[in-house]
Motif scaffolding. Structure first.
Motif: not given
Length: 277
Positions: A121, A125-126, A129-130, A132, A171, A174, A176
């Protein structure tokens, strides 16, 4: 259209058992899959029987931060991003009570089963995020109901369940989603090794069939099918879910009993945490 068409799945523990079944199911559903394992021989064997341009094999230990960071970066460099992180890697040993578990054994099972999720994670995570994207954790029914002689393992799976729910809350803003699957018994190489370690090993197949009200201990494909659903758009409004894939093993009272002498005292098992009396 395939449920996971052109999605990128980062799958840990993907060369054996449930992980291998998931790798095949994700690929069949149209995904590109990065398959992570810490065992070079297992990775090579899997590569030889299951390989094409949409599969990437990476040798990495999820308990090692540097390994995971490298694996995430290699996946992104190869496939352009990550849509799904499936934290499937896990160890079940030792088969012991809490007091009999050594400090090293305790640390190892937590480093793989729980800290591995932290590592994937943290470094993934980056990318999620992009995209979703989705995080899926492989839990276990024993994280809810317990299991004899597996104190450290059940503690990690209880942690995975709680962590899944907290991550889902953290999350969700975001976009996610975070879920987990919770199998009971599933025939995998790890379960077969576990079976051989049990004091009543000669009864274990019958035991594993009987703990499931549906009447049999399944292969890993039943879990893989549930995983494909949870990481797909079909489950787009599901997050924080610990999905039992258990054949009903968590339902009702199931205890070991012995039949009478006339039936040769056949052991009838009773549950993931039952014991013969």
């Amino acid at each position: 259209m395939q449920l996971l068409h052109n999605k990128v799945v980062f799958l840990t523990g993907g060369t054996e058992g449930i992980g291998y079944e998931c790798a095949q199911a994700y690929h069949k559903a149209g995904a590109r899959v990065a398959i992570i394992s810490h065992k070079e021989d297992s990775l090579q064997q899997c590569r030889e029987r299951f390989f094409n341009d949409n599969l990437l094999y990476i040798l990495a230990d999820v308990s090692c931060a540097d390994d995971v960071q490298r694996a995430i970066e290699e996946t992104i460099a190869t496939f352009g991003g990550i849509d799904v992180i499936h934290n499937n890697a896990g160890v079940s040993n030792p088969s012991k009570t809490l007091c009999d578990t050594t400090d090293a054994e305790w640390q190892k099972v937590f480093d793989v089963n729980v800290k591995g999720i932290y590592h994937t994670t943290k470094y993934g995570i980056a990318a999620l995020k992009e995209s979703k994207g989705v995080i899926l954790n492989t839990g276990s029914m024993v994280g809810e109901i317990g299991q004899e002689l597996h104190a450290a393992y059940t503690a990690t799976k209880g942690a995975v369940n709680a962590l899944t729910k907290s991550m889902a809350l953290d999350y969700a803003p975001l976009g996610i989603r975070v879920n987990a699957v919770a199998p009971a018994g599933v025939w995998t190489p790890m379960l077969r090794r576990w079976s051989s370690q049990q004091p009543n090993a000669e009864h274990i197949e019958h035991y594993l069939n009987e703990i499931h009200p549906l009447g049999y201990c399944p292969e890993g494909d039943v879990v893989a099918d549930a995983c494909v659903f949870l990481v797909s758009e079909q489950a787009r409004f599901i997050t924080g879910c610990i999905l039992p894939v258990s054949g009903g093993a968590e339902l009702g009272y199931r205890r070991y009993i012995e039949k009478g002498e006339e039936e040769n005292k056949e052991v009838v098992p009773a549950g993931l945490n039952g014991k013969a009396v």
